[in-house]
Design a protein around this motif. Sequence first.
Motif, PDB file in Angstrom:
ATOM      1  N   HIS A 121       0.856  -1.181   0.000  1.00  0.00           N
ATOM      2  CA  HIS A 121       0.000   0.000   0.000  1.00  0.00           C
ATOM      3  C   HIS A 121       0.890   1.227   0.000  1.00  0.00           C
ATOM      4  O   HIS A 121       1.792   1.351   0.826  1.00  0.00           O
ATOM      5  CB  HIS A 121      -0.915   0.018   1.221  1.00  0.00           C
ATOM      6  CG  HIS A 121      -1.803   1.229   1.271  1.00  0.00           C
ATOM      7  ND1 HIS A 121      -1.431   2.401   1.906  1.00  0.00           N
ATOM      8  CD2 HIS A 121      -3.038   1.461   0.744  1.00  0.00           C
ATOM      9  CE1 HIS A 121      -2.398   3.296   1.771  1.00  0.00           C
ATOM     10  NE2 HIS A 121      -3.380   2.753   1.076  1.00  0.00           N
ATOM     11  N   ALA A 140      -0.224  -7.407  -5.730  1.00  0.00           N
ATOM     12  CA  ALA A 140      -1.085  -6.254  -6.004  1.00  0.00           C
ATOM     13  C   ALA A 140      -0.482  -5.005  -5.377  1.00  0.00           C
ATOM     14  O   ALA A 140       0.252  -5.078  -4.385  1.00  0.00           O
ATOM     15  CB  ALA A 140      -2.492  -6.483  -5.466  1.00  0.00           C
ATOM     16  N   ALA A 142      -1.739  -1.226  -3.980  1.00  0.00           N
ATOM     17  CA  ALA A 142      -2.856  -0.356  -3.613  1.00  0.00           C
ATOM     18  C   ALA A 142      -2.335   1.064  -3.482  1.00  0.00           C
ATOM     19  O   ALA A 142      -1.319   1.305  -2.821  1.00  0.00           O
ATOM     20  CB  ALA A 142      -3.474  -0.816  -2.296  1.00  0.00           C
ATOM     21  N   LYS A 158      -2.023  -4.446 -12.099  1.00  0.00           N
ATOM     22  CA  LYS A 158      -2.197  -4.958 -10.737  1.00  0.00           C
ATOM     23  C   LYS A 158      -2.305  -3.820  -9.704  1.00  0.00           C
ATOM     24  O   LYS A 158      -2.192  -4.056  -8.506  1.00  0.00           O
ATOM     25  CB  LYS A 158      -1.060  -5.899 -10.353  1.00  0.00           C
ATOM     26  CG  LYS A 158       0.334  -5.287 -10.352  1.00  0.00           C
ATOM     27  CD  LYS A 158       1.350  -6.358  -9.932  1.00  0.00           C
ATOM     28  CE  LYS A 158       2.776  -5.823  -9.992  1.00  0.00           C
ATOM     29  NZ  LYS A 158       3.753  -6.889  -9.613  1.00  0.00           N
ATOM     30  N   THR A 159      -2.554  -2.608 -10.208  1.00  0.00           N
ATOM     31  CA  THR A 159      -2.679  -1.445  -9.328  1.00  0.00           C
ATOM     32  C   THR A 159      -4.140  -1.134  -9.066  1.00  0.00           C
ATOM     33  O   THR A 159      -4.966  -1.135  -9.981  1.00  0.00           O
ATOM     34  CB  THR A 159      -1.977  -0.228  -9.953  1.00  0.00           C
ATOM     35  OG1 THR A 159      -0.580  -0.515 -10.095  1.00  0.00           O
ATOM     36  CG2 THR A 159      -2.134   1.003  -9.076  1.00  0.00           C
ATOM     37  N   HIS A 160      -4.458  -0.853  -7.801  1.00  0.00           N
ATOM     38  CA  HIS A 160      -5.844  -0.597  -7.389  1.00  0.00           C
ATOM     39  C   HIS A 160      -5.884   0.704  -6.588  1.00  0.00           C
ATOM     40  O   HIS A 160      -5.188   0.840  -5.586  1.00  0.00           O
ATOM     41  CB  HIS A 160      -6.372  -1.750  -6.520  1.00  0.00           C
ATOM     42  CG  HIS A 160      -6.239  -3.096  -7.148  1.00  0.00           C
ATOM     43  ND1 HIS A 160      -7.274  -3.726  -7.794  1.00  0.00           N
ATOM     44  CD2 HIS A 160      -5.172  -3.934  -7.244  1.00  0.00           C
ATOM     45  CE1 HIS A 160      -6.871  -4.896  -8.250  1.00  0.00           C
ATOM     46  NE2 HIS A 160      -5.596  -5.045  -7.932  1.00  0.00           N
ATOM     47  N   VAL A 162      -7.402   2.741  -3.894  1.00  0.00           N
ATOM     48  CA  VAL A 162      -8.274   2.511  -2.735  1.00  0.00           C
ATOM     49  C   VAL A 162      -8.349   3.739  -1.817  1.00  0.00           C
ATOM     50  O   VAL A 162      -9.326   3.916  -1.090  1.00  0.00           O
ATOM     51  CB  VAL A 162      -7.812   1.281  -1.907  1.00  0.00           C
ATOM     52  CG1 VAL A 162      -7.842   0.021  -2.745  1.00  0.00           C
ATOM     53  CG2 VAL A 162      -6.433   1.486  -1.297  1.00  0.00           C
ATOM     54  N   ASP A 354     -12.273  -0.742   0.938  1.00  0.00           N
ATOM     55  CA  ASP A 354     -11.778  -1.196  -0.364  1.00  0.00           C
ATOM     56  C   ASP A 354     -10.449  -1.930  -0.234  1.00  0.00           C
ATOM     57  O   ASP A 354     -10.202  -2.909  -0.948  1.00  0.00           O
ATOM     58  CB  ASP A 354     -11.630   0.004  -1.300  1.00  0.00           C
ATOM     59  CG  ASP A 354     -12.971   0.620  -1.685  1.00  0.00           C
ATOM     60  OD1 ASP A 354     -14.011  -0.041  -1.478  1.00  0.00           O
ATOM     61  OD2 ASP A 354     -12.982   1.751  -2.191  1.00  0.00           O
ATOM     62  N   LEU A 358      -9.698  -5.914  -1.135  1.00  0.00           N
ATOM     63  CA  LEU A 358      -8.569  -6.362  -1.948  1.00  0.00           C
ATOM     64  C   LEU A 358      -7.785  -7.448  -1.216  1.00  0.00           C
ATOM     65  O   LEU A 358      -7.412  -8.466  -1.814  1.00  0.00           O
ATOM     66  CB  LEU A 358      -7.664  -5.172  -2.277  1.00  0.00           C
ATOM     67  CG  LEU A 358      -6.384  -5.473  -3.065  1.00  0.00           C
ATOM     68  CD1 LEU A 358      -6.717  -6.049  -4.437  1.00  0.00           C
ATOM     69  CD2 LEU A 358      -5.528  -4.206  -3.200  1.00  0.00           C
TER      70      LEU A 358
END
Length: 387
Positions: A121, A140, A142, A158-160, A162, A354, A358
């Motif tokens: 993160h 992943a 975040a 693979k980036t989210h 949040v 969120d 994940l």
Amino acid sequence: MGSGKHYVLAAGGTGGHMVPAAALAAELTRRGHKVALLSDTRGARFPDLFDGVETRVVQAGRFSGGPVGWIKTVGLMLRGREQALQLYREFKPAAVIAFGGYASMPALMAAFSVKVPTIIHEQNAVLGRVNRLVAGRVSAIATSYDKVERLKPSHEKKTHLVGNPVREAVLDLRLKPYPPLEEDGIFRVLVTGGSQGASVLSEVVPDGLALLPVHFRRRLQVTHQARVEDIDDVRRKYAEHGIPAEIATYLPDLPERLAWAHVVIARAGASTIAELTAAGRPAILVPLPSATDDHQTANAREISAAGGARTIPQRAFTPQELAKQMQKLGLEPVGLAHAAACARSVGRPDAVRDLADLVESIDADWASAGLGRAEPVKVRQGGEAFA
């Protein structure tokens, strides 16, 4: 979504890393999971954030000091990796979630070696050094901002996005209205430099507020967080200027102070920005110029562009400039409320939900995890280390 799983969180021992990790720990625990924390000695002593969470200290270090320093750091990282592996053998995490800081590196090295899924993160608008080193290896990524500098295009899949989790007490402020400011009412100012304070705020803010027009200055009520070494001078300055002020080195009730404030004067750390946008509080931001990759300036761009803050580079942060910006923000109650709404508009109140979603989407195949046999760690000198 699964339930009753084990997760390990890893974070360096500063507020910017520890606060979002603590928010995630609380959310995962609420969902019925069990959480453990890996951090450095600072993180293990962090007040109140991880009560009831198993916490282990891991060895880590910075890649600095030339070849001798690198060799020392490699040794620390390898010991930290073994400490993390010991926890994994006992705790069997479904995933390891790292929040940056050098203490997160051994935890990730250990996870890579036994093929436990990993998430990093990033709290800032610039990908941090440790996260840059491991971004290609993790399951992943975040992020807290829509645009993150130093994040490679090849990692986008693979980036989210949040957001940056904040404490529940701060998130609750989103449900409350911005405190009304009557034309002749008290104008409440909160000054905070983050978990360690900021000497430049102590040097400039009292004198800057003293330059405000008399009718404005007489309405001020200030809460100022200062370093221990600055507190006597800050108290003296406010007294000389006749400005009512409460000065403290630590504000354990910061959410209540944030609820109380009409304007916040602060650094632009990731947690500060997340809390300002969650609560909807207008701010004057002074980014720390020595922050790695100038990430605090990048952090301040979104809220400033939205109209929720005014950013002053430290080199331009003078009493005169502060007084000018305070008048622009504070002389019009309607304009101040609008700035608060603008700050609120870029908040991401569902960040912890969120991020937890994940995390729950990542699982480990323990039949093939191989916790009994750790693969060797490769370390490259010159500032990079990875499993």
